[in-house]
Design a protein around this motif. Structure first.
Motif, short mmCIF file in Angstrom:
data_model
loop_
_atom_site.label_atom_id
_atom_site.label_comp_id
_atom_site.label_asym_id
_atom_site.label_seq_id
_atom_site.Cartn_x
_atom_site.Cartn_y
_atom_site.Cartn_z
N THR A 46 0.54 7.07 -6.44
CA THR A 46 -0.48 8.13 -6.43
C THR A 46 0.17 9.51 -6.34
O THR A 46 -0.25 10.46 -7.02
CB THR A 46 -1.44 7.92 -5.24
N ALA A 80 -4.67 7.55 -0.05
CA ALA A 80 -4.81 6.35 -0.87
C ALA A 80 -4.14 5.15 -0.20
O ALA A 80 -4.72 4.06 -0.14
CB ALA A 80 -4.20 6.59 -2.25
N ALA A 81 -2.92 5.36 0.33
CA ALA A 81 -2.20 4.26 0.97
C ALA A 81 -2.93 3.80 2.23
O ALA A 81 -3.09 2.60 2.47
CB ALA A 81 -0.78 4.70 1.31
N ALA A 111 -6.24 2.01 1.37
CA ALA A 111 -5.96 0.68 0.80
C ALA A 111 -5.58 -0.30 1.90
O ALA A 111 -6.05 -1.44 1.93
CB ALA A 111 -4.85 0.77 -0.25
N TRP A 112 -4.71 0.14 2.84
CA TRP A 112 -4.31 -0.77 3.92
C TRP A 112 -5.49 -1.10 4.83
O TRP A 112 -5.66 -2.25 5.24
CB TRP A 112 -3.18 -0.15 4.74
N THR A 137 0.83 -1.21 0.00
CA THR A 137 0.00 0.00 0.00
C THR A 137 0.87 1.26 0.00
O THR A 137 0.46 2.29 -0.53
CB THR A 137 -0.95 0.02 1.20
N LEU A 164 1.59 1.88 -3.50
CA LEU A 164 0.40 2.51 -4.11
C LEU A 164 0.38 4.00 -3.81
O LEU A 164 0.10 4.82 -4.70
CB LEU A 164 -0.87 1.84 -3.59
N ALA A 196 -8.57 -1.20 3.96
CA ALA A 196 -9.45 -2.12 3.22
C ALA A 196 -8.92 -3.54 3.31
O ALA A 196 -9.69 -4.49 3.54
CB ALA A 196 -9.56 -1.68 1.76
N VAL A 197 -7.60 -3.70 3.15
CA VAL A 197 -6.99 -5.04 3.25
C VAL A 197 -7.15 -5.59 4.66
O VAL A 197 -7.60 -6.73 4.86
CB VAL A 197 -5.50 -4.99 2.85
#
Length: 199
Positions: A55, A154-155, A158-159, A48, A51, A161-162
């Motif tokens: 971004t 964004a990072a 994303a983390w 992430t 990512l 979400a994971v």
């Protein structure tokens, strides 16, 4: 607040897959799943972060393009801005309102349009605006600070979400294992009830 040594020891005992004779098959599966969730969540950090870095690079490119295509100029208000933000049409939140204004392009051409001005600004007041190559109103270009904020967001999202997805899978697995444990206990109690040696 740092975790106490007792808490860390309990967590280690819960995660560790050892040779405890009292641990059932379901307990070992749950411990292995929890360990997998922790390891995958840790593995997701550099992924992430990459990512977020990508971004950031994309937003910096957008910022350069916008800086090349836009320029700042001065607009003069042609009307008074509302004195109060009462929710009337044309008035936005945050102490600002849309007001008719005029600005001059580099070739001397005059343009007019609705700009965002502070509540209470008087006609004739000057304010900075951004225009595109054609001289039309444009939003301010993306800044380095914007790029950093979007990359971090964004990072982090994303983390989360994971980690959230892995936690949900572990929770569902644990619920299923609990059902299996309860069924096993029920069978064992029924066996004890039928065993005359327990009476």
């Amino acid at each position: 607040m740092p975790a106490s040594p007792t808490y860390l020891l309990r967590l280690w005992r819960r995660v560790r897959i050892g040779s405890n004779p009292l641990a059932r098959c379901w307990d070992r599966i749950e411990a292995a799943a929890l360990l997998g969730v922790v390891l995958l969540s840790l593995f997701a950090v550099p992924v992430t972060a990459a990512l977020g870095s990508e971004t950031y690079a994309e937003n910096i490119k957008v910022s350069r393009d916008e800086m090349r295509d836009r320029r700042q100029t001065t607009a003069v208000l042609l009307a008074d801005a509302p004195r109060e933000n009462l929710g009337e049409p044309g008035v936005s939140g945050g102490g600002s309102a849309r007001v008719w204004a005029q600005w001059v392009l580099q070739d001397g051409t005059k343009r007019t349009g609705n700009v965002v001005a502070k509540i209470g600004a008087n006609a004739g007041s000057a304010m900075s605006i951004w225009v595109d190559e054609r001289g039309d109103l444009a939003v301010a270009p993306t800044t380095t600070r914007d790029a950093v904020g979007r990359a971090v967001s964004a990072a982090l999202l994303a983390w989360l979400a994971v980690a959230g997805g892995l936690s949900a899978v572990f929770w569902l697995l644990r619920k299923g294992l609990d059902q299996l444990r309860y069924a096993q206990w029920t069978r064992e109690w029924e066996h004890i009830g039928r065993d005359p040696s327990w009476s």
